[in-house]
Design a protein around this motif. Structure first.
Motif, PDB file in Angstrom:
ATOM      1  N   GLY A 183       0.826  -1.277   0.111  1.00  0.00           N
ATOM      2  CA  GLY A 183      -0.150   0.006  -0.006  1.00  0.00           C
ATOM      3  C   GLY A 183       0.798   1.230  -0.051  1.00  0.00           C
ATOM      4  O   GLY A 183       0.248   2.402   0.197  1.00  0.00           O
ATOM      5  N   CYS A 184       2.370   1.359  -0.251  1.00  0.00           N
ATOM      6  CA  CYS A 184       2.898   2.410  -0.160  1.00  0.00           C
ATOM      7  C   CYS A 184       4.217   1.879  -0.866  1.00  0.00           C
ATOM      8  O   CYS A 184       4.671   0.838  -1.182  1.00  0.00           O
ATOM      9  CB  CYS A 184       3.231   3.122   1.356  1.00  0.00           C
ATOM     10  SG  CYS A 184       4.259   1.894   2.138  1.00  0.00           S
ATOM     11  N   GLY A 240       9.017   0.719  11.003  1.00  0.00           N
ATOM     12  CA  GLY A 240       8.685  -0.374  12.005  1.00  0.00           C
ATOM     13  C   GLY A 240       8.387  -1.513  11.676  1.00  0.00           C
ATOM     14  O   GLY A 240       9.000  -2.483  10.776  1.00  0.00           O
ATOM     15  N   ALA A 241       7.177  -2.248  12.230  1.00  0.00           N
ATOM     16  CA  ALA A 241       6.938  -3.523  11.863  1.00  0.00           C
ATOM     17  C   ALA A 241       6.707  -3.673  10.479  1.00  0.00           C
ATOM     18  O   ALA A 241       7.019  -4.993   9.951  1.00  0.00           O
ATOM     19  CB  ALA A 241       5.465  -3.953  12.810  1.00  0.00           C
ATOM     20  N   GLU A 242       6.121  -2.840   9.629  1.00  0.00           N
ATOM     21  CA  GLU A 242       5.717  -2.939   8.335  1.00  0.00           C
ATOM     22  C   GLU A 242       7.051  -3.319   7.526  1.00  0.00           C
ATOM     23  O   GLU A 242       7.111  -3.868   6.571  1.00  0.00           O
ATOM     24  CB  GLU A 242       4.856  -1.771   7.666  1.00  0.00           C
ATOM     25  CG  GLU A 242       3.601  -1.622   8.219  1.00  0.00           C
ATOM     26  CD  GLU A 242       2.779  -2.701   7.664  1.00  0.00           C
ATOM     27  OE1 GLU A 242       2.775  -3.117   6.253  1.00  0.00           O
ATOM     28  OE2 GLU A 242       2.189  -3.526   8.552  1.00  0.00           O
ATOM     29  N   HIS A 254       7.875  -6.590   5.284  1.00  0.00           N
ATOM     30  CA  HIS A 254       7.797  -6.805   3.896  1.00  0.00           C
ATOM     31  C   HIS A 254       9.413  -6.802   3.226  1.00  0.00           C
ATOM     32  O   HIS A 254       9.384  -6.752   2.104  1.00  0.00           O
ATOM     33  CB  HIS A 254       7.130  -5.439   3.348  1.00  0.00           C
ATOM     34  CG  HIS A 254       5.630  -5.384   3.468  1.00  0.00           C
ATOM     35  ND1 HIS A 254       4.829  -6.493   3.029  1.00  0.00           N
ATOM     36  CD2 HIS A 254       4.934  -4.734   4.433  1.00  0.00           C
ATOM     37  CE1 HIS A 254       3.577  -5.969   3.487  1.00  0.00           C
ATOM     38  NE2 HIS A 254       3.673  -5.248   4.301  1.00  0.00           N
ATOM     39  N   CYS A 255      10.321  -6.544   4.323  1.00  0.00           N
ATOM     40  CA  CYS A 255      11.503  -6.601   3.833  1.00  0.00           C
ATOM     41  C   CYS A 255      12.477  -7.680   4.295  1.00  0.00           C
ATOM     42  O   CYS A 255      13.529  -7.614   4.852  1.00  0.00           O
ATOM     43  CB  CYS A 255      12.300  -5.280   4.137  1.00  0.00           C
ATOM     44  SG  CYS A 255      11.801  -3.905   3.210  1.00  0.00           S
ATOM     45  N   ARG A 279      17.728   1.501   6.085  1.00  0.00           N
ATOM     46  CA  ARG A 279      17.876   2.183   4.694  1.00  0.00           C
ATOM     47  C   ARG A 279      18.091   1.440   3.893  1.00  0.00           C
ATOM     48  O   ARG A 279      17.843   0.986   2.632  1.00  0.00           O
ATOM     49  CB  ARG A 279      18.784   3.650   4.724  1.00  0.00           C
ATOM     50  CG  ARG A 279      17.899   4.387   5.456  1.00  0.00           C
ATOM     51  CD  ARG A 279      18.654   5.799   5.474  1.00  0.00           C
ATOM     52  NE  ARG A 279      17.673   7.022   6.012  1.00  0.00           N
ATOM     53  CZ  ARG A 279      16.901   7.902   5.343  1.00  0.00           C
ATOM     54  NH1 ARG A 279      17.193   7.664   4.136  1.00  0.00           N
ATOM     55  NH2 ARG A 279      16.405   8.702   5.695  1.00  0.00           N
ATOM     56  N   ILE A 280      19.301   0.358   4.421  1.00  0.00           N
ATOM     57  CA  ILE A 280      19.729  -0.739   3.295  1.00  0.00           C
ATOM     58  C   ILE A 280      18.970  -1.695   2.979  1.00  0.00           C
ATOM     59  O   ILE A 280      18.575  -2.170   1.784  1.00  0.00           O
ATOM     60  CB  ILE A 280      21.443  -1.316   3.979  1.00  0.00           C
ATOM     61  CG1 ILE A 280      22.397  -0.507   3.920  1.00  0.00           C
ATOM     62  CG2 ILE A 280      21.416  -2.574   3.143  1.00  0.00           C
ATOM     63  CD1 ILE A 280      23.521  -0.826   4.581  1.00  0.00           C
ATOM     64  N   LEU A 281      18.067  -2.127   4.031  1.00  0.00           N
ATOM     65  CA  LEU A 281      16.810  -3.046   3.686  1.00  0.00           C
ATOM     66  C   LEU A 281      15.915  -2.506   2.981  1.00  0.00           C
ATOM     67  O   LEU A 281      15.370  -3.095   1.928  1.00  0.00           O
ATOM     68  CB  LEU A 281      16.257  -3.212   5.192  1.00  0.00           C
ATOM     69  CG  LEU A 281      16.789  -4.443   6.138  1.00  0.00           C
ATOM     70  CD1 LEU A 281      15.715  -4.554   7.406  1.00  0.00           C
ATOM     71  CD2 LEU A 281      16.497  -5.639   5.492  1.00  0.00           C
ATOM     72  N   ARG A 282      15.510  -1.125   2.705  1.00  0.00           N
ATOM     73  CA  ARG A 282      14.662  -0.666   1.919  1.00  0.00           C
ATOM     74  C   ARG A 282      15.567  -0.768   0.399  1.00  0.00           C
ATOM     75  O   ARG A 282      14.650  -1.205  -0.504  1.00  0.00           O
ATOM     76  CB  ARG A 282      14.232   0.755   2.442  1.00  0.00           C
ATOM     77  CG  ARG A 282      13.542   0.818   3.671  1.00  0.00           C
ATOM     78  CD  ARG A 282      13.101   2.253   3.756  1.00  0.00           C
ATOM     79  NE  ARG A 282      12.491   2.520   5.222  1.00  0.00           N
ATOM     80  CZ  ARG A 282      13.223   3.125   6.254  1.00  0.00           C
ATOM     81  NH1 ARG A 282      14.400   3.393   5.961  1.00  0.00           N
ATOM     82  NH2 ARG A 282      12.746   3.183   7.275  1.00  0.00           N
ATOM     83  N   VAL A 283      16.505  -0.244   0.373  1.00  0.00           N
ATOM     84  CA  VAL A 283      16.980  -0.349  -1.081  1.00  0.00           C
ATOM     85  C   VAL A 283      17.203  -1.844  -1.518  1.00  0.00           C
ATOM     86  O   VAL A 283      16.870  -1.968  -2.806  1.00  0.00           O
ATOM     87  CB  VAL A 283      18.545   0.322  -1.143  1.00  0.00           C
ATOM     88  CG1 VAL A 283      19.190   0.308  -2.174  1.00  0.00           C
ATOM     89  CG2 VAL A 283      18.432   1.859  -0.460  1.00  0.00           C
TER      90      VAL A 283
END
Length: 228
Positions: A151-152, A159-161, A165-166, A192-196
């Motif tokens: 959804g984003c 946090g938990a999201e 999802h990562c 941030r590394i997780l998101r990338v």
């Protein structure tokens, strides 16, 4: 240029450049040439997406969810590391120049890429790359995948999201756990590394984050020495 706020003749604050870049790109060229105090104020909106202004009896908040793109030279003269050997800067001068960008600000910049100078032969012999249309389609598909999954976009995960999802495979998590102390990464850098990594996996249409995705995300985050 007013990065944060403009004060009108009547004393009313108006949005500055970072709010005008809301949901867009804020490009800062020659980053170390900006006053360090000004750059440090970027840290709050880079995290929260909002800039708060207090001027005497007046207070205001403006949206500031922007994508920061910045450019800088490797040293004051611009030739540090150039194969021609033209750089005459001392190590102290290079350190002071790079030290204008603080560690906490660098910690909030996900991708830090060095672009080396190319020779005329390299420019003339460069192989044709992907077209912008092909790259755009891949990016749009990755963004759609993120929206459908959570959804984003990945950049908004917290946090938990973020943990949900990562998720990475065993090899990916082991590499990240090893890199954290070895590279002196902060908790912010870890997330941030997780998101990338998740974004790289999305571009490859991978369901889970793999070791290669984490490795690439770390390589894209080469912390520039000199920040303090």
């Amino acid at each position: 240029m007013h990065l944060f706020v403009e004060i009108t003749g009547g004393g009313d604050p108006r949005p500055g450049e970072i709010s005008l870049a809301h949901h867009g790109v804020l490009f800062l060229d020659e980053l170390p040439e900006f006053d360090r105090k000004v750059l440090e104020v970027l840290r709050e909106p880079m995290e929260s997406g909002v800039i708060h202004i207090s001027r005497a009896a007046r207070q205001a908040s403006f949206p500031a969810r922007f994508q920061l793109v910045a450019a800088m030279n490797p040293c004051p003269c611009g030739y540090h590391g150039h194969p021609s050997g033209r750089c005459q800067c001392t190590p102290e001068q290079v350190g002071r120049y790079r030290g204008k960008i603080s560690g906490p600000l660098l910690d909030r910049i996900d991708l830090q890429i060095e672009v080396p100078a190319l020779s005329a032969a390299e420019l003339q012999q460069a192989a044709p790359g992907e077209s912008s249309a092909v790259v755009r389609q891949r990016v749009e598909e990755a963004r759609l995948r993120q929206q459908q999954r959570q959804g984003c976009l990945n950049a908004a995960l917290q946090g938990a999201e973020l943990e949900r999802h990562c998720q990475g495979d065993e090899a990916a998590l082991a590499l990240l756990a090893e890199a954290l102390p070895r590279l002196g990464l902060s908790a912010r850098a870890y997330h941030r590394i997780l998101r990338v990594s998740r974004t790289i996996a999305d571009l490859e249409q991978a369901e889970r984050i793999g070791r290669g995705h984490v490795l690439q995300a770390i390589q894209l985050r080469r912390m520039m020495p000199g920040g303090a």
